[in-house]
Design a protein around this motif. Structure first.
Motif, short mmCIF file in Angstrom:
data_model
loop_
_atom_site.label_atom_id
_atom_site.label_comp_id
_atom_site.label_asym_id
_atom_site.label_seq_id
_atom_site.Cartn_x
_atom_site.Cartn_y
_atom_site.Cartn_z
N CYS A 104 -31.42 -23.51 7.12
CA CYS A 104 -31.05 -22.49 8.11
C CYS A 104 -29.54 -22.28 8.11
N GLU A 105 -29.12 -21.05 7.81
CA GLU A 105 -27.69 -20.72 7.78
C GLU A 105 -27.14 -20.57 9.19
N THR A 106 -27.97 -20.06 10.11
CA THR A 106 -27.48 -19.75 11.46
C THR A 106 -28.35 -20.45 12.50
N LEU A 107 -27.80 -20.50 13.71
CA LEU A 107 -28.56 -21.09 14.82
C LEU A 107 -29.86 -20.31 15.03
N ARG A 108 -29.77 -18.98 14.89
CA ARG A 108 -30.96 -18.13 15.07
C ARG A 108 -32.07 -18.54 14.10
N ASP A 109 -31.70 -18.73 12.81
CA ASP A 109 -32.71 -19.14 11.81
C ASP A 109 -33.35 -20.45 12.22
N ALA A 110 -32.52 -21.38 12.71
CA ALA A 110 -33.04 -22.71 13.06
C ALA A 110 -33.98 -22.62 14.27
N LEU A 111 -33.59 -21.81 15.26
CA LEU A 111 -34.45 -21.65 16.43
C LEU A 111 -35.78 -20.99 16.03
N ASP A 112 -35.70 -20.04 15.11
CA ASP A 112 -36.94 -19.40 14.62
C ASP A 112 -37.84 -20.42 13.92
N ALA A 113 -37.22 -21.31 13.15
CA ALA A 113 -38.01 -22.33 12.44
C ALA A 113 -38.72 -23.24 13.45
N VAL A 114 -38.01 -23.61 14.53
CA VAL A 114 -38.62 -24.45 15.57
C VAL A 114 -39.80 -23.70 16.21
N GLU A 115 -39.60 -22.42 16.48
CA GLU A 115 -40.67 -21.61 17.08
C GLU A 115 -41.90 -21.59 16.16
N PHE A 116 -41.64 -21.31 14.89
CA PHE A 116 -42.73 -21.19 13.91
C PHE A 116 -43.49 -22.51 13.77
N LEU A 117 -42.73 -23.60 13.64
CA LEU A 117 -43.38 -24.89 13.36
C LEU A 117 -44.03 -25.50 14.61
N MET A 118 -43.25 -25.54 15.71
CA MET A 118 -43.72 -26.34 16.85
C MET A 118 -44.52 -25.52 17.86
N VAL A 119 -44.15 -24.26 18.01
CA VAL A 119 -44.81 -23.46 19.06
C VAL A 119 -45.98 -22.69 18.47
N GLU A 120 -45.70 -21.90 17.40
CA GLU A 120 -46.79 -21.13 16.79
C GLU A 120 -47.70 -22.01 15.94
N ARG A 121 -47.23 -23.19 15.57
CA ARG A 121 -47.96 -24.08 14.66
C ARG A 121 -48.35 -23.36 13.37
N GLY A 122 -47.32 -22.69 12.81
CA GLY A 122 -47.52 -21.91 11.59
C GLY A 122 -47.99 -22.76 10.41
N LEU A 123 -47.71 -24.04 10.44
CA LEU A 123 -48.21 -24.93 9.37
C LEU A 123 -49.16 -25.97 9.97
N GLY A 124 -49.78 -25.61 11.06
CA GLY A 124 -50.76 -26.51 11.70
C GLY A 124 -50.08 -27.76 12.25
N GLU A 125 -50.80 -28.86 12.19
CA GLU A 125 -50.31 -30.12 12.77
C GLU A 125 -49.09 -30.67 12.04
N ALA A 126 -48.85 -30.20 10.81
CA ALA A 126 -47.67 -30.68 10.05
C ALA A 126 -46.39 -30.42 10.83
N GLY A 127 -46.39 -29.37 11.70
CA GLY A 127 -45.17 -29.02 12.43
C GLY A 127 -45.15 -29.53 13.86
N ALA A 128 -46.07 -30.38 14.23
CA ALA A 128 -46.09 -30.89 15.61
C ALA A 128 -44.85 -31.74 15.87
N ARG A 129 -44.39 -32.40 14.83
CA ARG A 129 -43.15 -33.18 14.92
C ARG A 129 -42.20 -32.59 13.87
N ILE A 130 -40.92 -32.55 14.16
CA ILE A 130 -39.98 -32.02 13.15
C ILE A 130 -38.77 -32.95 13.01
N VAL A 131 -38.11 -32.78 11.88
CA VAL A 131 -36.83 -33.46 11.64
C VAL A 131 -35.77 -32.37 11.54
N ILE A 132 -34.64 -32.56 12.22
CA ILE A 132 -33.51 -31.63 12.05
C ILE A 132 -32.37 -32.45 11.45
N GLU A 133 -31.80 -31.93 10.37
CA GLU A 133 -30.72 -32.70 9.75
C GLU A 133 -29.57 -31.81 9.33
#
Ligand code: GLY
Length: 420
Positions: free
Chosen positions: A158-187
């Motif tokens: 993620c180049e920008t904060l917006r991209d990173a927030l979108d990734a969190v939305e997609f993974l954790m809220v929308e569950r775009g990748l199912g249970e794989a995104g229930a937990r995330i790592v940010i680095e």
């Protein structure tokens, strides 16, 4: 020895090709294999994730050794299931395969062993993840990763904060990748050249293979979407012996020792995805298996007997079995279906395979292919791996690119800048 190879991609074709050269391999089955593997092994229509069926097949066919290519069956526990059935199996247990199966587990183990890696935090709650992003990554890039297995789709640079927030939305809220995104790592994002360091280990001893550079983007100049890998090469001019020693000392051995200490010894291939920053190797991720397409350049250079090495790993005797590689160069170009890594058609006839294969210092490993009405047709996104060998990298490159000119299928595309 009667051997079962699990998988059906380019990696498994390269493994089958090498296994077949061993005097210890007198019968080889592949589940499910592909049209290229079918020339070397009897292919059986069992999916790699169908663990009970694989065990049943192995028992009914007196299989004496199992070699596993892809990560999904390892993360699912195929090695444990085979061992419970008293069938030796090359590959880590389910508990040890967590090094690939859970990004959070891998990062926590890296932290515990002081393995050089990017600073990180793990989140189960999207609000906490957002707060961390706003505090730490207001004006700088980061990487958001799904914790679970996501077929290579779970990493967001993620180049920008917006991209990173979108990734969190997609993974954790929308569950775009199912249970794989229930937990995330940010680095933090690291910068530098990447290299794949694959090591053979029996849980105590570890031996590195020559480092390989993999090209993950679809288009020349590292543009376009991420793929499973569009090509690779070895040797790497920037992978000095000092650098490999540092990676073994600071990364691979501490992790293997820690896995043994926690009662989940790691056996098989430990693939460290590294990035070189300021001449120092940092770990991006671990994979619990041979790389694809890295294996397609490593097997042709491996001079030792693969069955002897793999059985030494399983027997805990790798220290008695040195792994030797040729000093030559190898590079691989992946021929992909039109549209890959997005949607693509299959069933398209492939022309020119025989002419390409007849070229000197060229090997062709099939990935997504199948035989249909006496012809070889496309059956996947990555279709063929064209491997060129040579005394120098530029010779290897010339050999691969010359050979692939003979091959054609509708929509075929490939990168022209591998190993350039
Ligand atoms: N070449 C990347 C992978 O095997 O995961």
């Amino acid at each position: 020895m009667r051997i079962l190879l699990v998988g059906g991609g380019g990696r498994e074709h390269a493994l089958a090709w090498k296994l077949r050269q061993s005097a210890h391999c007198h019968t080889l089955y592949a589940a499910p294999g592909n049209a290229g593997i079918a020339e070397l092994a009897e292919c059986v229509p069992i999916a790699p994730k169908a663990i009970p069926e694989l065990v049943r097949f192995a028992q009914q066919n007196a299989i004496e050794f199992v070699m596993v290519g892809p990560e999904a069956p390892l993360i699912g526990g195929v090695a444990d299931a085979m061992r419970e059935a008293n069938i030796p199996c090359f590959g880590p247990s389910r508990a040890a395969a967590q090094l690939e199966g859970s990004k959070a587990f891998a990062k926590q183990l890296m932290a515990q062993t002081n393995t050089p890696t990017a600073p990180f935090a793990v989140f189960d709650d999207p609000d906490a993840a957002r707060a961390y992003l706003k505090e730490r990554f207001l004006e700088r890039p980061c990487v958001v990763k799904a914790d679970g297995e996501a077929l290579g789709k779970g990493v967001f640079v993620c180049e920008t904060l917006r991209d990173a927030l979108d990734a969190v939305e997609f993974l954790m809220v929308e569950r775009g990748l199912g249970e794989a995104g229930a937990r995330i790592v940010i680095e933090d994002r690291l910068y530098g050249r990447e290299m794949s360091l694959l090591c053979l280990t029996d849980g105590q001893t570890a031996q590195p293979m020559p480092p390989v550079r993999d090209y993950k983007r679809a288009l020349d100049g590292d543009r376009g979407p991420n793929t499973g890998g569009m090509g690779c090469y070895t040797p790497l001019p920037d992978a000095t012996p000092e650098l490999i020693n540092a990676a073994m000392r600071q990364i691979v051995r501490p992790v293997i020792n820690a896995m043994a200490q926690r009662g989940t010894p790691y056996q098989g291939v430990l693939y460290a995805g590294l990035i070189l920053q300021d001449q120092q190797p940092y770990t991006l991720e671990f994979n619990c298996r041979f790389g694809d397409p890295e294996t397609q350049v490593l097997m042709p250079l491996l001079e030792s007997d693969l069955v002897e090495l793999a059985t030494a790993v399983v027997a805990g005797k790798l220290h008695e079995t040195p792994m030797r590689f040729s000093q030559r160069a190898a590079m691989c170009v992946v021929l992909a279906s039109g549209g890959y890594p997005g949607e693509y058609r299959t069933g398209l006839p492939i022309e020119g395979l025989e002419q390409a294969r007849a070229q000197q210092d060229v090997l062709i490993f099939h990935a997504g292919t199948r035989a249909e009405n006496g012809r070889i047709v496309t059956a996947g996104g990555r279709v063929l791996n064209i491997v060129g060998l040579g005394d120098t990298l530029s010779q290897a490159r010339e050999n691969a690119y010359r050979a692939l000119q003979h091959i054609h299928f509708e929509g075929m595309h490939y990168r022209e800048d591998i190993a350039l």
